[in-house]
Write a protein that holds these residues in place. Structure first.
Motif, short mmCIF file in Angstrom:
data_model
loop_
_atom_site.label_atom_id
_atom_site.label_comp_id
_atom_site.label_asym_id
_atom_site.label_seq_id
_atom_site.Cartn_x
_atom_site.Cartn_y
_atom_site.Cartn_z
N ALA A 53 0.83 -1.21 0.00
CA ALA A 53 0.00 0.00 0.00
C ALA A 53 0.86 1.26 0.00
N VAL A 54 1.96 1.24 0.75
CA VAL A 54 2.87 2.39 0.77
C VAL A 54 3.45 2.63 -0.62
N MET A 55 3.84 1.55 -1.31
CA MET A 55 4.38 1.67 -2.66
C MET A 55 3.33 2.21 -3.62
N ALA A 56 2.08 1.73 -3.48
CA ALA A 56 1.01 2.18 -4.36
C ALA A 56 0.71 3.66 -4.14
N LEU A 57 0.69 4.10 -2.87
CA LEU A 57 0.41 5.50 -2.57
C LEU A 57 1.47 6.43 -3.16
N ALA A 58 2.70 5.94 -3.22
CA ALA A 58 3.79 6.77 -3.72
C ALA A 58 3.62 7.10 -5.20
N ARG A 59 2.94 6.25 -5.93
CA ARG A 59 2.79 6.49 -7.37
C ARG A 59 1.33 6.71 -7.80
N ALA A 60 0.42 6.77 -6.84
CA ALA A 60 -0.99 6.90 -7.16
C ALA A 60 -1.33 8.31 -7.61
N ASP A 61 -2.29 8.42 -8.53
CA ASP A 61 -2.81 9.71 -8.93
C ASP A 61 -3.89 10.14 -7.94
N PRO A 62 -3.95 11.43 -7.63
CA PRO A 62 -5.00 11.89 -6.70
C PRO A 62 -6.38 11.75 -7.32
N VAL A 63 -7.37 11.64 -6.45
CA VAL A 63 -8.75 11.60 -6.91
C VAL A 63 -9.13 12.97 -7.46
N VAL A 64 -9.76 12.97 -8.63
CA VAL A 64 -10.21 14.23 -9.23
C VAL A 64 -11.36 14.79 -8.39
N GLU A 65 -11.27 16.07 -8.06
CA GLU A 65 -12.31 16.68 -7.23
C GLU A 65 -13.64 16.66 -7.97
N GLY A 66 -14.68 16.28 -7.25
CA GLY A 66 -15.98 16.21 -7.89
C GLY A 66 -17.03 15.75 -6.90
N MET A 67 -18.14 15.28 -7.43
CA MET A 67 -19.29 14.95 -6.59
C MET A 67 -19.03 13.69 -5.76
N VAL A 68 -19.73 13.62 -4.65
CA VAL A 68 -19.79 12.41 -3.83
C VAL A 68 -21.24 11.96 -3.83
#
Length: 234
Positions: A53-68
């Protein structure tokens, strides 16, 4: 895993959800056979998961701001009408069929094979007979909750069962979204197998006995679940 991640990211709240893993087991094998895990195994695997999970977070793209947003629906999963115990005669025939599967040695049929569970079949038969005495008509479907959550450009789908991997992969491949297909969400109706698994047999396909469902799933249960889930996501 949660403890290790919250230590790595102070102030974070780490949540865990199963994705579709109804036919997955931890890689704990001794002499060619699966074995139960120890606390040490759980600790080792949890730390391994946290590291990934740490490795994935290091290269993950942020969530695009939008509706929930969210949607919740119920899908009626079809049961095998030929095995539905609508009478004492049909009940006797279904129970006899479940007992007739040959008790082959595992080496002859693969690790997936499990012989008929005679006590479970007897208990299921007793329960179905009691329902007939009460005048209850066996339902031809089993309702299961399906949920879709939207967080910006990410979709989270929750299915209320122990869903086999191939079902989750089909849903993911068909959406085109960044999506996680989670199982054991909002309750659990038991294992939900693929059409191919229903034909093969094995523990997951006969788990309806332990849940006291009236019959195993029909062959088109996979198509029903996938199509209804995709419709809800859309």
């Amino acid at each position: 895993a949660q403890h290790a991640l919250e230590t790595a990211y102070p102030g974070a709240v780490v949540l865990f959800a199963n994705v579709c893993c109804g036919d997955v087991r931890p890689d704990l094998v001794t002499d060619g056979q699966f074995r139960g895990g120890t606390f040490e195994d759980a600790d080792r695997m949890g730390r391994s998961l946290a590291d990934a999970a740490v490795m994935a977070l290091a290269r993950a793209d942020p969530v695009v701001e939008g509706m929930v947003e969210g949607r919740l629906d119920a899908v009626d999963l079809p049961l095998d009408l030929d095995l539905l115990p609508v009478s004492y005669e049909r009940l006797e025939a279904a129970a006899a069929r479940y007992l007739q599967r040959p008790k082959r040695h595992e080496a002859e049929s693969g690790a997936w094979y499990t012989p008929p569970d005679e006590p479970a079949i007897a208990a299921w038969k007793e329960e179905m007979a009691a329902r007939l005495v009460r005048g209850e008509v066996p339902c031809a479907t089993l309702p299961m909750d399906v949920q879709a959550l939207v967080v910006g450009d990410v979709r989270l789908t929750g299915l209320a069962g122990e869903i086999m991997v191939a079902l989750g992969l089909r849903i993911k491949a068909a959406t085109g979204f960044r999506i996680a297909v989670c199982s054991c969400a909002n309750g659990v109706v038991g294992y939900v197998p693929t059409g191919a698994a229903l034909a093969e047999g094995g523990y997951e396909t006969k788990s309806f006995l332990y849940r006291r469902h009236a019959a195993p799933y029909a062959a088109d249960v996979e198509e029903t679940l996938v199509s209804r889930t995709l419709a809800l996501i859309a």
